[in-house]
Design a protein around this motif. Structure first.
Motif, mmCIF file in Angstrom:
data_model
loop_
_atom_site.group_PDB
_atom_site.id
_atom_site.type_symbol
_atom_site.label_atom_id
_atom_site.label_comp_id
_atom_site.label_asym_id
_atom_site.label_seq_id
_atom_site.Cartn_x
_atom_site.Cartn_y
_atom_site.Cartn_z
ATOM 1 N N PHE A 66 -37.273 -0.588 0.068
ATOM 2 C CA PHE A 66 -36.976 -1.614 1.065
ATOM 3 C C PHE A 66 -35.850 -2.539 0.599
ATOM 4 O O PHE A 66 -34.871 -2.765 1.329
ATOM 5 N N PHE A 67 -35.979 -3.063 -0.630
ATOM 6 C CA PHE A 67 -34.983 -4.022 -1.115
ATOM 7 C C PHE A 67 -33.631 -3.351 -1.403
ATOM 8 O O PHE A 67 -32.584 -3.959 -1.177
ATOM 9 N N ALA A 68 -33.659 -2.111 -1.861
ATOM 10 C CA ALA A 68 -32.404 -1.389 -2.106
ATOM 11 C C ALA A 68 -31.632 -1.217 -0.796
ATOM 12 O O ALA A 68 -30.415 -1.470 -0.735
ATOM 13 N N TYR A 69 -32.337 -0.822 0.270
ATOM 14 C CA TYR A 69 -31.682 -0.668 1.573
ATOM 15 C C TYR A 69 -31.287 -2.021 2.170
ATOM 16 O O TYR A 69 -30.228 -2.151 2.785
ATOM 17 N N LEU A 70 -32.132 -3.023 1.975
ATOM 18 C CA LEU A 70 -31.833 -4.365 2.501
ATOM 19 C C LEU A 70 -30.525 -4.898 1.916
ATOM 20 O O LEU A 70 -29.619 -5.315 2.648
ATOM 21 N N PHE B 178 -22.592 -3.862 3.672
ATOM 22 C CA PHE B 178 -21.641 -3.278 4.622
ATOM 23 C C PHE B 178 -21.311 -4.260 5.748
ATOM 24 O O PHE B 178 -20.153 -4.384 6.156
ATOM 25 N N PHE B 179 -22.325 -4.961 6.254
ATOM 26 C CA PHE B 179 -22.068 -5.960 7.295
ATOM 27 C C PHE B 179 -21.239 -7.123 6.740
ATOM 28 O O PHE B 179 -20.377 -7.669 7.438
ATOM 29 N N PHE C 295 -22.322 -16.246 10.192
ATOM 30 C CA PHE C 295 -21.932 -14.869 9.896
ATOM 31 C C PHE C 295 -22.847 -14.265 8.830
ATOM 32 O O PHE C 295 -23.323 -13.130 8.963
ATOM 33 N N ILE C 296 -23.083 -15.027 7.762
ATOM 34 C CA ILE C 296 -23.917 -14.534 6.649
ATOM 35 C C ILE C 296 -25.346 -14.296 7.122
ATOM 36 O O ILE C 296 -25.947 -13.253 6.832
ATOM 37 N N THR D 176 -29.245 -8.727 11.141
ATOM 38 C CA THR D 176 -28.895 -7.423 11.718
ATOM 39 C C THR D 176 -29.439 -6.297 10.853
ATOM 40 O O THR D 176 -29.966 -5.297 11.365
ATOM 41 N N THR D 177 -29.316 -6.459 9.541
ATOM 42 C CA THR D 177 -29.835 -5.449 8.609
ATOM 43 C C THR D 177 -31.342 -5.272 8.776
ATOM 44 O O THR D 177 -31.839 -4.137 8.829
#
Length: 319
Positions: free
Chosen positions: A108-112, A118-119, A150-151, A157-158
């Motif tokens: 979960f945290f790796a993908y988060l 990327f965003f 933005f941040i 979004t992620t």
């Protein structure tokens, strides 16, 4: 089978512990990998913490560009720390086991952190777009409030992209406890699942295409306008100065998107996992180590802030 690793519930085997195979069984190669990863991890931590510290304390590094860079360094530090220390522990102790909860948390945290990067890279491209195309309005457009929005938008979004496939992934049942990787990743976990994974696989592909294409389009469009504007500048000195403000970001974007494109160029089934592991090593250890040096070496303000900080330390040490 070890009773501590499985539970028998309603004729289904529920694994409470997984075994991560790692990269190799060769002891000498393991020593080389451990040394390499330890050095790159230490450099990643030092480099990214230095950028975070400098952007917090130096008054010249308070514009949107450096606030975004600070957050990017935090994400890089968090991403590499999610994956590499656990693998270093595994190599040094020989303990390849990881609990189900720890495995799911790591994934979960790796993908988060990874997807948020990327965003954020897309946001940083827009920041450079405004700086080059609308320099007189830059401080107004990219003000602190806008920057924070933005941040926050990158993180939210992620989460919206990740939660649907991850929530379905928590319902999976597994036929095996051996994961052919050195981290808990979606692809090897889906391979050992007894449950029909078609829906999750389609969601993963859909979400990957969504965030990858969406952010890549933002980056490419920003730089098309940026390059077109720079080429119209009258003097070579102005063009070089404009390019220098974007060069660090272009290099980092190229590494990030290049490695992902490499993963999705379908290798043969035999080589698929080897390629996946290789690119994961690049993303989790090499990229977080390189990025601070790329930004520091190619940015005059960051170099000046670092130089001033070293001078202050030397003055204090003399007293």
């Amino acid at each position: 089978m070890d009773q501590s690793h499985v539970l028998e519930l309603s004729n289904h085997t529920v694994f409470t512990t997984f075994i991560l195979l790692g990269l190799t069984e060769d002891p000498q190669l393991q020593i080389l990998i451990f040394t390499f990863l330890l050095i790159t991890y230490m450099l990643s931590v030092i480099g990214n913490l230095t950028i975070i510290f400098l952007t917090l304390v130096d008054t010249h590094l308070k514009t949107a560009m450096y606030v975004l860079l600070q957050n990017f360094s935090f994400l890089e530090l968090s991403f590499t720390s999610t994956c590499i220390p656990r693998f270093l522990y595994s190599i040094s102790t020989g303990d390849r086991t990881i609990t189900y909860n720890a495995c799911m948390s790591q994934m979960f945290f790796a993908y988060l952190f990874g997807v948020t990067e990327f965003f954020l890279l897309a946001t940083m491209s827009y920041d450079r777009y405004v700086a080059i195309l609308k320099p007189l309005h830059y401080m107004t457009v990219m003000n602190p409030r806008t920057c924070k929005i933005f941040i926050l938008g990158c993180w939210m979004t992620t989460l919206l992209v990740l939660l649907p496939p991850l929530s379905l992934g928590l319902e999976l049942e597994f036929c095996d406890s051996v994961i052919d990787h050195f981290v808990c990743d979606a692809n090897p976990l889906l391979k050992i699942s007894c449950t029909d994974t078609w829906i999750i696989e389609q969601m993963v592909i859909g979400c990957s295409v969504l965030f990858f294409i969406m952010t890549l389009v933002c980056v490419v469009l920003s730089y098309i306008y940026i390059i077109r504007t720079i080429l119209r500048l009258p003097s070579a000195q102005q063009r070089n100065k404009a390019f220098s403000t974007c060069s660090s970001h272009i290099i980092v974007v190229s590494i990030a998107y290049g490695s992902c494109i490499f993963v999705y160029i379908k290798p043969s089934a035999k080589d698929e996992m080897a390629v996946n592991k290789g690119v994961t090593i690049l993303n989790t250890s090499v990229s977080p180590m390189l990025n601070p040096f790329i930004y520091t070496l190619r940015n005059k303000l960051v170099k000046q802030a670092f130089s001033d900080f070293i001078k202050r330390i030397m003055l204090l040490s003399k007293h």
